[in-house]
Design a protein around this motif. Structure first.
Motif, short mmCIF file in Angstrom:
data_model
loop_
_atom_site.label_atom_id
_atom_site.label_comp_id
_atom_site.label_asym_id
_atom_site.label_seq_id
_atom_site.Cartn_x
_atom_site.Cartn_y
_atom_site.Cartn_z
N TYR A 1 12.33 -60.88 -3.96
CA TYR A 1 11.10 -60.75 -3.17
C TYR A 1 11.06 -59.50 -2.31
O TYR A 1 9.98 -58.90 -2.14
CB TYR A 1 10.91 -62.00 -2.30
CG TYR A 1 10.77 -63.27 -3.11
CD1 TYR A 1 10.04 -63.28 -4.29
CD2 TYR A 1 11.37 -64.46 -2.71
CE1 TYR A 1 9.89 -64.44 -5.05
CE2 TYR A 1 11.23 -65.62 -3.45
CZ TYR A 1 10.49 -65.61 -4.61
OH TYR A 1 10.36 -66.75 -5.35
N HIS A 2 12.19 -59.08 -1.77
CA HIS A 2 12.20 -57.84 -0.98
C HIS A 2 11.87 -56.65 -1.87
O HIS A 2 11.12 -55.75 -1.47
CB HIS A 2 13.55 -57.65 -0.30
CG HIS A 2 13.82 -58.63 0.81
ND1 HIS A 2 13.05 -58.67 1.96
CD2 HIS A 2 14.74 -59.61 0.93
CE1 HIS A 2 13.49 -59.63 2.75
NE2 HIS A 2 14.52 -60.22 2.16
N GLU B 294 8.22 -56.69 -2.77
CA GLU B 294 7.38 -56.35 -1.62
C GLU B 294 7.43 -54.87 -1.28
O GLU B 294 6.40 -54.24 -1.02
CB GLU B 294 7.82 -57.17 -0.40
CG GLU B 294 6.97 -56.93 0.85
CD GLU B 294 5.52 -57.31 0.61
OE1 GLU B 294 4.66 -56.40 0.69
OE2 GLU B 294 5.25 -58.48 0.33
N ASP B 295 8.62 -54.31 -1.29
CA ASP B 295 8.80 -52.95 -0.77
C ASP B 295 8.53 -51.86 -1.80
O ASP B 295 8.23 -50.72 -1.43
CB ASP B 295 10.23 -52.79 -0.23
CG ASP B 295 10.50 -53.68 0.98
OD1 ASP B 295 9.51 -54.09 1.64
OD2 ASP B 295 11.67 -53.99 1.25
N HIS C 39 6.35 -49.98 -4.50
CA HIS C 39 4.90 -49.88 -4.71
C HIS C 39 4.53 -49.16 -6.00
O HIS C 39 3.36 -48.86 -6.21
CB HIS C 39 4.27 -49.15 -3.51
CG HIS C 39 4.47 -49.85 -2.22
ND1 HIS C 39 3.74 -50.97 -1.85
CD2 HIS C 39 5.34 -49.62 -1.19
CE1 HIS C 39 4.14 -51.38 -0.66
NE2 HIS C 39 5.10 -50.59 -0.24
N PHE D 70 6.05 -64.68 -6.81
CA PHE D 70 6.17 -63.86 -5.60
C PHE D 70 5.19 -64.33 -4.52
O PHE D 70 5.49 -64.28 -3.33
CB PHE D 70 5.91 -62.40 -5.97
CG PHE D 70 5.88 -61.45 -4.81
CD1 PHE D 70 6.96 -61.34 -3.94
CD2 PHE D 70 4.77 -60.65 -4.59
CE1 PHE D 70 6.93 -60.46 -2.87
CE2 PHE D 70 4.73 -59.77 -3.53
CZ PHE D 70 5.81 -59.66 -2.67
N TYR D 71 4.03 -64.83 -4.94
CA TYR D 71 3.02 -65.27 -3.98
C TYR D 71 3.08 -66.77 -3.68
O TYR D 71 2.23 -67.28 -2.94
CB TYR D 71 1.62 -64.91 -4.51
CG TYR D 71 1.39 -63.44 -4.62
CD1 TYR D 71 1.70 -62.57 -3.57
CD2 TYR D 71 0.90 -62.87 -5.80
CE1 TYR D 71 1.51 -61.20 -3.68
CE2 TYR D 71 0.69 -61.50 -5.92
CZ TYR D 71 1.01 -60.68 -4.86
OH TYR D 71 0.81 -59.32 -4.97
N ARG E 67 6.34 -67.96 1.00
CA ARG E 67 5.62 -66.90 0.29
C ARG E 67 4.22 -66.72 0.84
O ARG E 67 3.71 -65.59 0.88
CB ARG E 67 5.56 -67.22 -1.22
CG ARG E 67 6.90 -67.39 -1.91
CD ARG E 67 7.96 -66.40 -1.47
NE ARG E 67 7.49 -65.01 -1.58
CZ ARG E 67 7.98 -64.01 -0.87
NH1 ARG E 67 8.93 -64.22 0.03
NH2 ARG E 67 7.51 -62.80 -1.03
N ASN F 241 4.50 -64.56 3.88
CA ASN F 241 4.66 -63.14 3.52
C ASN F 241 3.33 -62.55 3.07
O ASN F 241 2.97 -61.43 3.45
CB ASN F 241 5.69 -63.01 2.41
CG ASN F 241 5.97 -61.57 2.04
OD1 ASN F 241 6.79 -60.90 2.66
ND2 ASN F 241 5.30 -61.07 1.01
N LEU F 242 2.59 -63.29 2.25
CA LEU F 242 1.31 -62.80 1.74
C LEU F 242 0.32 -62.59 2.87
O LEU F 242 -0.45 -61.61 2.85
CB LEU F 242 0.76 -63.81 0.73
CG LEU F 242 -0.60 -63.51 0.09
CD1 LEU F 242 -0.60 -62.14 -0.57
CD2 LEU F 242 -0.94 -64.59 -0.94
N TYR G 272 1.55 -59.22 4.88
CA TYR G 272 1.45 -57.91 4.25
C TYR G 272 0.16 -57.84 3.41
O TYR G 272 0.14 -58.23 2.24
CB TYR G 272 2.68 -57.63 3.39
CG TYR G 272 3.96 -57.58 4.18
CD1 TYR G 272 4.24 -56.50 5.01
CD2 TYR G 272 4.89 -58.63 4.11
CE1 TYR G 272 5.42 -56.45 5.75
CE2 TYR G 272 6.06 -58.59 4.84
CZ TYR G 272 6.32 -57.49 5.67
OH TYR G 272 7.48 -57.44 6.41
N ASN H 289 -1.01 -56.69 -0.33
CA ASN H 289 -0.98 -57.56 -1.50
C ASN H 289 -2.38 -57.98 -1.93
O ASN H 289 -2.58 -58.37 -3.09
CB ASN H 289 -0.11 -58.79 -1.23
CG ASN H 289 1.38 -58.48 -1.32
OD1 ASN H 289 1.90 -58.15 -2.38
ND2 ASN H 289 2.05 -58.55 -0.18
#
Length: 303
Positions: A94-95, A98-99, A101, A150-151, A172, A175-176, A179, A182
């Motif tokens: 997941y990191h 997320e990070d 792109h 991931f979501y 999740r 996190n969504l 950030y 997404n």
């Protein structure tokens, strides 16, 4: 006074007849994101009737980079990652998801350029070939599952596209909601699914987000994108209409709902947009000036 009866960039409520002159639409004091509406309209038009379009943009030449990637013939750039490596080693990372792109443009190509200049946009010819390539579409579904996980979402039924919360949804979702870039990724995913022959996955995913944001009151930093972007990326007009109706029925406060035809928002769907509105209004015991004003307002010529 209502914010707007119709948005000039929204054809959701237009008649299906191709040769019928479009009605002039009005947009007054709209709280709707018209830039998003225009973007979604341009997307829908870019893929409409593409299989019947014989005007190929690269006739007889040109590489299909995205198909080559999905067949494992080339790797993503930057990063040099094989499609199978994404599916086998990136799930649950997941990191990293997320990070980083630069991968989303490779996994979910569309006709618009993204932030990764090394990725390739889809051409019309490539889209038509990709839609007929069952192996490429099978791997695209794997990419879709990777991002759903991931979501905090799982694909329940590959045939219908039904999705539901995954066991890890709490973390999740957090996190969504944190950030918001997404939201752009999900918009790309929904566009890609519709473009490359997996249109039946669009509406179930959007319905899921509408349910979570409007009914469950989760993902409040995603809600605006769901209404402005995700919903209007759905290509099937009847499914799009049902999503708008669902949104209207669950949006609070209802009087601030601005997505969709005024006829739907005010319960007038099924009437003639001109005659129904005019007869219904001018039949009331208003004075002459009020009646004339209402007639002009509701019977304004529409494009």
């Amino acid at each position: 006074m209502e914010s707007d009866d119709e948005c000039e960039f929204d054809s959701t409520w237009e008649d299906e007849y191709q040769n019928k002159p479009p009605r002039k639409k009005i947009c007054r004091r709209s709280r709707r994101n018209l830039s998003a509406a225009k973007d979604m309209q341009e997307f829908r038009h870019s893929v409409r009737n593409l299989d019947n379009d014989h005007d190929d943009d690269e006739p007889g030449h040109g590489r299909f980079y995205n198909l080559e990637f999905y067949h494992g013939q080339i790797k993503s750039s930057p990063g040099d990652v094989h499609i199978d490596e994404f599916h086998q080693k990136w799930k649950g990372q997941y990191h990293l998801l997320e990070d980083c792109h630069s991968y989303i443009q490779w996994l979910f190509p569309i006709q618009e350029r993204g932030l990764n200049s090394d990725a390739h946009t889809l051409t019309k010819t490539e889209i038509k070939v990709f839609r007929k390539d069952e192996e490429a579409k099978r791997k695209l579904v794997k990419s879709y599952k990777l991002m759903l996980d991931f979501y905090g979402i799982r694909l329940v039924n590959e045939t219908t596209g039904e999705v539901d919360r995954a066991p890890n949804w709490t973390d999740r979702f957090r996190n969504l909601d944190r950030y918001t870039h997404n939201n752009l990724r999900i918009t790309r995913i929904v566009k890609c699914l519709g473009t490359l022959g997996l249109q039946h996955y669009q509406a179930p995913l959007v319905k899921f987000f509408l349910h979570e944001t409007l009914e469950k009151e989760q993902l409040q930093r995603v809600k605006q994108s769901v209404l402005d972007y995700f919903m209007f990326a759905v290509l099937d007009k009847s499914e799009r209409r049902e999503l708008v109706r669902f949104s209207l029925n669950h949006f609070k406060p209802r009087e601030q709902f601005v997505w969709g035809s005024g006829r739907i928002r005010h319960g007038r769907h099924g009437q003639s947009p001109r005659a129904g509105s005019c007869r219904g209004r001018t039949g009331h015991p208003h004075n002459r000036k009020t009646t004339e004003w209402l007639t002009n307002w509701f019977c304004m010529p529409r494009r």
